[in-house]
Write a protein that holds these residues in place. Structure first.
Motif, short mmCIF file in Angstrom:
data_model
loop_
_atom_site.label_atom_id
_atom_site.label_comp_id
_atom_site.label_asym_id
_atom_site.label_seq_id
_atom_site.Cartn_x
_atom_site.Cartn_y
_atom_site.Cartn_z
N GLY A 36 -3.21 2.28 -4.11
CA GLY A 36 -2.86 3.68 -4.03
C GLY A 36 -2.24 4.11 -5.35
N SER A 37 -1.53 5.20 -5.35
CA SER A 37 -0.93 5.69 -6.59
C SER A 37 0.44 5.06 -6.83
CB SER A 37 -0.76 7.21 -6.52
OG SER A 37 -0.12 7.69 -7.67
N THR B 30 -2.00 -1.50 -10.48
CA THR B 30 -2.41 -0.47 -9.54
C THR B 30 -3.92 -0.48 -9.32
OG1 THR B 30 -0.60 0.90 -10.37
CG2 THR B 30 -2.25 1.98 -9.00
N PHE B 31 -4.31 -0.39 -8.05
CA PHE B 31 -5.71 -0.22 -7.67
C PHE B 31 -5.82 1.10 -6.92
CE2 PHE B 31 -5.26 -4.73 -8.23
CZ PHE B 31 -6.47 -5.14 -8.79
N GLN B 32 -6.70 1.97 -7.40
CA GLN B 32 -6.85 3.27 -6.75
C GLN B 32 -7.42 3.11 -5.34
OE1 GLN B 32 -9.23 5.89 -9.19
NE2 GLN B 32 -7.41 6.73 -10.16
N GLY C 137 0.84 -1.19 0.00
CA GLY C 137 0.00 0.00 0.00
C GLY C 137 0.87 1.24 0.00
N SER C 138 0.65 2.10 -0.96
CA SER C 138 1.42 3.35 -1.01
C SER C 138 0.69 4.49 -0.31
CB SER C 138 1.71 3.75 -2.47
OG SER C 138 0.50 4.04 -3.16
N VAL C 139 -0.53 4.24 0.13
CA VAL C 139 -1.36 5.31 0.69
C VAL C 139 -0.84 5.82 2.03
CG1 VAL C 139 -3.48 4.72 -0.51
CG2 VAL C 139 -2.91 3.52 1.57
#
Length: 243
Positions: free
Chosen positions: A209-210, A228-230, A174-176
């Motif tokens: 995330g982005s 990628t999944f927003q 997760g990049s969030v």
């Protein structure tokens, strides 16, 4: 080893002995030199969608009224605030069977993303890495598809944070929670990402995330497929731009 002793201790039949450490989750697990249980990715299929555990619980509650054998296409993820899956009343660690009741109705899970904030004591960060992999190993042992989650933090975690992840496999991150919107966080995230790729050589990386940052371009150049999944936040801002 200590991990073998842990499981064998709680497996015996002494009266009144309770497994308060969830030793059952690591039955037949392999452990790293740092005693992190191994959590393999047990699927080759890329998720059709990612659903937060909090949303999955809401879906579960509604669907049970219509069909107790319902199935939802998509993997459950835990890239949400810890209070939504590790709170006093809803912890997947304290009440794993309740979590399992939800999980069994979905395609699978990404192993839980317990937080390892930089200002956490090192032992707490290690405990959360342990729990992430122990829970993921347990779900996989039940025949449910699992994608192994990777996360890293401050340099002191690098020595063990990838211990329990498989090599040459599909992984997720997760990049969030890394606040990559701020350039001050880029270097630490990129250092961890590239180090992880060198150690584990994943062929596919699921990103919640982005992934529109230079470090992911470098990952692609290293031969990693980025899917990628927003996040819910990204989706919200995308909708606002369309108004």
């Amino acid at each position: 080893m200590a991990n073998t002793f842990l499981f064998n201790t709680y497996k015996n039949n002494r009266s009144g002995l309770a497994d308060i450490w969830n030793a059952f989750m690591v039955e037949n697990a392999s452990f790293s030199k740092n005693d992190i249980p191994f959590c393999p990715t047990t699927t080759i299929d890329i998720p059709k969608r990612l659903i937060g555990f909090d949303e999955a619980k809401t879906i579960h509650k509604k669907m049970l009224r219509k069909d107790k054998n319902y199935h939802i296409e998509g993997f459950i993820h835990f890239y949400i605030d810890d209070s939504k899956f590790d709170g006093k009343r809803n912890s997947i660690w304290t009440f794993p069977q309740k979590a399992l009741e939800v999980i069994t109705h979905f395609d699978g899970i990404i192993s839980p993303d317990f937080s390892t904030y930089g200002d956490f004591p090192s032992k707490l960060k290690g405990w959360n890495y342990y729990r992430m992999n122990a829970f993921g190993h347990w779900i996989g042992s039940l025949g449910i598809s699992v994608i192994s989650n990777v996360r890293w933090n401050t340099p002191d975690t690098i020595d063990y944070c990838f211990d329990g992840n498989p090599s040459n496999s599909m992984l997720a991150l997760g990049s969030v929670a890394s606040d990559l919107r701020y350039s001050i966080n880029h270097s630490l995230f990129e250092e961890g990402l590239l180090h992880m790729i060198k150690i584990l050589s994943p062929h596919t990386l699921i990103v919640y995330g982005s992934s529109k940052y230079p470090c992911f371009d470098k990952a692609r150049q290293m031969g990693v497929k980025i899917v990628t999944f927003q996040s819910k936040t990204n989706e919200y801002y995308q909708r606002r731009k369309m108004i």
